[in-house]
Write an enzyme that holds these catalytic residues in place. Sequence first.
Site, PDB file in Angstrom:
ATOM      1  N   CYS A  74      69.753  19.067 -59.590  1.00 11.33           N
ATOM      2  CA  CYS A  74      68.301  18.991 -59.763  1.00 11.33           C
ATOM      3  C   CYS A  74      67.985  17.738 -60.566  1.00 11.33           C
ATOM      4  CB  CYS A  74      67.762  20.232 -60.473  1.00 11.33           C
ATOM      5  SG  CYS A  74      65.969  20.193 -60.724  1.00 11.33           S
ATOM      6  N   HIS A 151      69.453  17.900 -48.094  1.00 11.25           N
ATOM      7  CA  HIS A 151      68.063  17.555 -47.804  1.00 11.25           C
ATOM      8  C   HIS A 151      67.897  17.164 -46.349  1.00 11.25           C
ATOM      9  CE1 HIS A 151      66.290  17.372 -51.916  1.00 11.25           C
ATOM     10  NE2 HIS A 151      67.569  17.235 -52.242  1.00 11.25           N
ATOM     11  N   GLU A 199      61.190  23.064 -51.775  1.00 14.77           N
ATOM     12  CA  GLU A 199      62.517  23.182 -52.378  1.00 14.77           C
ATOM     13  C   GLU A 199      63.205  24.478 -51.976  1.00 14.77           C
ATOM     14  OE1 GLU A 199      63.844  21.961 -56.224  1.00 14.77           O
ATOM     15  OE2 GLU A 199      61.816  21.312 -56.749  1.00 14.77           O
ATOM     16  N   CYS A 208      60.145  16.745 -56.948  1.00 23.78           N
ATOM     17  CA  CYS A 208      61.557  17.071 -56.739  1.00 23.78           C
ATOM     18  C   CYS A 208      62.352  15.785 -56.871  1.00 23.78           C
ATOM     19  CB  CYS A 208      61.765  17.693 -55.360  1.00 23.78           C
ATOM     20  SG  CYS A 208      63.495  18.039 -54.961  1.00 23.78           S
ATOM     21  N   GLY A 211      64.853  15.290 -54.075  1.00 23.85           N
ATOM     22  CA  GLY A 211      64.101  15.003 -52.861  1.00 23.85           C
ATOM     23  C   GLY A 211      63.647  13.558 -52.820  1.00 23.85           C
TER      24      GLY A 211
END
Length: 268
Positions: A74, A151, A199, A208, A211
């Site tokens: 994260c 992703h 997410e 994010c 992301g």
Amino acid sequence: MTAGEFHKMHGLGNDFVIIDCRAVAVPMTDRRARAIADRKTGIGCDQMILLEKSDNADVRMRIYNADGSEVESCGNATRCVVALIGHDCTIETAGGLISGILEGNAVSVNMGLPRFEWQDIPLAFAMDTAAMPVAWEDLESPMAVNVGNPHAIFFVPDADLVDIAKLGPVIEADSVFPQKVNVNIASIEEGYIKLHVWERGAGLTRACGTGACATAVAAIRKGLARSPVDVRLPGGTINITWNDGEPIVMKGPAAHVFTGQANWDDFG
């Protein structure tokens, strides 16, 4: 009873409950993580973060999504952990070893090398990850990138016009992604990338970090953007630097909201 301190922090509105377990361990289950993350009956957060001792880094970071699932990486939480520790440091995660540098009010994080092979995403079977031969309504041919977690990135004319709240959970749970996936809807604007993210395990978030990293890498790889590039999310802007064969460097803010006390046994 198991009681202790926690910190509420956020990176561009992507918010966390961070518990430092290096002195006193806090037993964690998916049920307890969900209860802590609940915004009506718990403390409330997108992700819950545990800090533990590490044999090969300054600290080990464990990450639980709001649904209780433990995940690998994260980016926004990493910046918050560096800010909380208060100095440059290395962080062990399930997605790999990363490092952070304090730069005034911002934090720069070396997120490591992106991965593009289908088995590294992972996908259910071999396919071209630069333009996956799949589609969900008008969203088609995403690029798949692993930046510590998986992703899928879709480039569209205007990211604001896609109903990500409808399509995000469908794509996240599709069987082509055996470990589920984070869904990124992006459009190339003049001088920046506009991005919305669904997410995995947390839903629609204001920002994010991984992301932003994955989307910037995909845009640069496709020739749609040049490094460094700003990625604008609903919560604010993250700057991403990446060149082929090099690690991703993410720079953005991290904010401490408050410090509190909780009895963890109250959360199951």
